[in-house]
Design an enzyme around this catalytic site. Structure first.
Site, mmCIF file in Angstrom:
data_model
loop_
_atom_site.group_PDB
_atom_site.id
_atom_site.type_symbol
_atom_site.label_atom_id
_atom_site.label_comp_id
_atom_site.label_asym_id
_atom_site.label_seq_id
_atom_site.Cartn_x
_atom_site.Cartn_y
_atom_site.Cartn_z
ATOM 1 N N ASP A 61 64.095 128.777 63.772
ATOM 2 C CA ASP A 61 65.003 129.076 62.664
ATOM 3 C C ASP A 61 65.047 130.585 62.454
ATOM 4 O O ASP A 61 64.031 131.277 62.623
ATOM 5 C CB ASP A 61 64.521 128.381 61.394
ATOM 6 N N HIS A 73 67.275 122.339 57.325
ATOM 7 C CA HIS A 73 66.813 123.050 58.522
ATOM 8 C C HIS A 73 65.975 122.124 59.403
ATOM 9 O O HIS A 73 66.143 122.096 60.627
ATOM 10 C CB HIS A 73 65.989 124.267 58.116
#
Length: 481
Positions: A139, A34
């Site tokens: 995210d 991520h």
């Protein structure tokens, strides 16, 4: 897409200049796949002369910068790393014997990252008072951290999904209670989510779902060359809520520059430069996979028995804080490294994966099928031996092998609790690297990879979508109320 690093209008100390009207704040989930994807997206955004503020803990920001591939974030003045403090958290080692391979050892870090909310809110209010518009790209697992966005009129938020559009749409179908039927776009026998996640993590996902309603759009590290059908389905699914889906990938550089001080100086390239084109298989299972001793032994023997050239990254999975204490040293069979010195290279430190995949000698990738790794491999034109471990990986493997036909299956997900034998490893490596089937797959991967790279050229489909996204976020405030 080329990044122009010579024309910057932002000072290195983070002070905003008067002419800056729009800034972007990036909020990654604190795990390598991520962190890297959103840092790579930051590179694309600041190439439009838009300042980017990358938010996290000092440890995770350091991790992102040290491990980034294909460019050096320290050479640009248009990205600013904000090192926020959070309470200390446990960082236990991974458990290679766990039945569920999802990295539950990182959960304390994920939970503690919620403490980023307060310092991030202060940053957002500060920026919003000094510029016309603030764009937050967070995210999908960090929605609760950016919830202050809904209270500030000149801030818009966009949710970044770190997985494929294929995977996201399947999740939407399941949450709506719909069964997954085989048809023109979905193959049969889609793997279930059993053993893909821990219950604790699924609860965390559910707790973040409510914050999605404050978003103005969704961002994907994908490309319409690869996932047009699934992105169209997502557009239909979000049409009523007026949420747009943006496929801006590949985020990673598609042309690898060679410059002093880059990861290109890694010792593996001296070895790779001596190998024939497409003769080496790269073996790496990412940062969240911990193989037990028995599986390590079988993998080692299978690679040796294949008689194919290989680079194998032999590392344990990351902890929540990769700089905290000792890590388990993965043990290979006694004398193994000497026995394969003429055919294989063992890498025990951090490997520059993107550059390895982009090297002419690399002709295959034995991979866990994390989406970041999939996009890097596809964009470099390298076929995949799919060996999923957890999370979205089993479904990514289906996309790679059955839909895109850019790889072969190492182990069926239904047999995930079984050790993959050396004979299976040997057979897969030979199929991928030394067979007509592998040659045809390599040819297809090179063709698709070329199209993906072209999509980032001027007037390419991904470049035009990126241009459109930048035009959208820099326009007059269009926040959904």
């Amino acid at each position: 897409m080329e990044i122009n690093e010579d024309n910057q209008n932002h000072s290195q100390n983070g002070v905003l200049k008067e002419e800056e009207e729009v800034v972007v704040v990036v909020v990654p989930f604190p795990a390598q796949g991520h962190l890297n994807q959103l840092l790579q997206l930051s590179r694309l955004i600041f190439s439009y002369d838009i300042p980017v503020h990358y938010v996290g803990t000092a440890s995770h920001n350091r991790q992102a910068k040290l491990r980034v591939h294909g460019w050096n974030p320290l050479t640009t003045a248009n990205i600013h790393f904000h090192n926020f403090e959070i309470p200390s958290f446990l960082s236990p080692p991974p458990d290679p014997s766990a039945t569920c391979k999802f990295p539950s050892h990182m959960q304390p870090c994920f939970d503690c990252s919620k403490h980023l909310r307060q310092p991030l809110s202060q940053l957002l209010r500060n920026l919003s008072s000094r510029v016309r518009k603030v764009i937050v790209i967070h995210d999908s697992m960090m929605g609760s951290v950016i919830q202050e966005v809904r209270l500030i009129p000149n801030i818009e938020s966009y949710s970044f999904h770190s997985v494929s559009a294929f995977t996201v749409y399947l999740y939407i179908l399941e949450t709506m209670g719909n069964s997954i039927e085989a048809n023109d776009v979905f193959p049969k026998d889609i793997p279930s989510l059993e053993d893909c996640f821990t219950k604790e993590f699924l609860d965390s996902v559910a707790s973040e779902y409510d914050y999605q309603k404050f978003n103005s759009g969704n961002v994907y590290n994908s490309c319409r060359v690869l996932e047009d059908a699934y992105l169209d389905l997502l557009d239909r699914a979000t049409m009523e809520s007026k949420i747009k889906n943006w496929a801006l990938g590949p985020f990673n550089p598609v042309k690898i520059p060679k410059f002093k001080g880059s990861n290109s100086s890694h010792f593996c390239f001296e070895w790779l430069d001596k190998q024939a084109p497409n003769s080496v298989i790269y073996v790496s299972f990412g940062t969240t996979t911990a193989l037990n001793d028995e599986q390590i032994k079988e993998l080692a023997l299978g690679l040796k028995q294949s008689n194919q050239k290989f680079i194998w990254v032999v590392r344990d999975a990351d902890k929540g804080d990769v700089f905290d204490g000792e890590v388990r040293s993965v043990e290979l069979p006694r004398g193994y490294e000497d026995s394969v010195k003429d055919m294989g290279l063992i890498v025990r430190d951090w490997a520059p994966q993107l550059e390895i995949l982009g090297h002419p000698a690399t002709g295959g990738f034995l991979s866990h099928c994390g989406w970041n790794s999939c996009m890097e491999s596809i964009s470099m034109g390298v076929p995949i031996g799919a060996w999923p471990m957890h999370s979205d990986q089993p479904r990514n493997a289906v996309l790679i092998t059955q839909v895109l036909k850019l790889g072969i299956v190492v182990r069926d997900w239904a047999e995930r609790h079984e050790t993959v034998t050396s004979e299976v490893v040997e057979n897969v490596v030979k199929r991928l690297m030394a067979s007509k089937e592998g040659d045809e797959m390599r040819k297809r991967a090179a063709e698709i990879g070329g199209k993906v790279r072209e999509s980032m050229d001027e007037a390419g489909v991904s470049r035009m979508e990126l241009d459109s996204f930048v035009a959208h976020i820099t326009s007059s405030c269009s926040k959904l109320l």
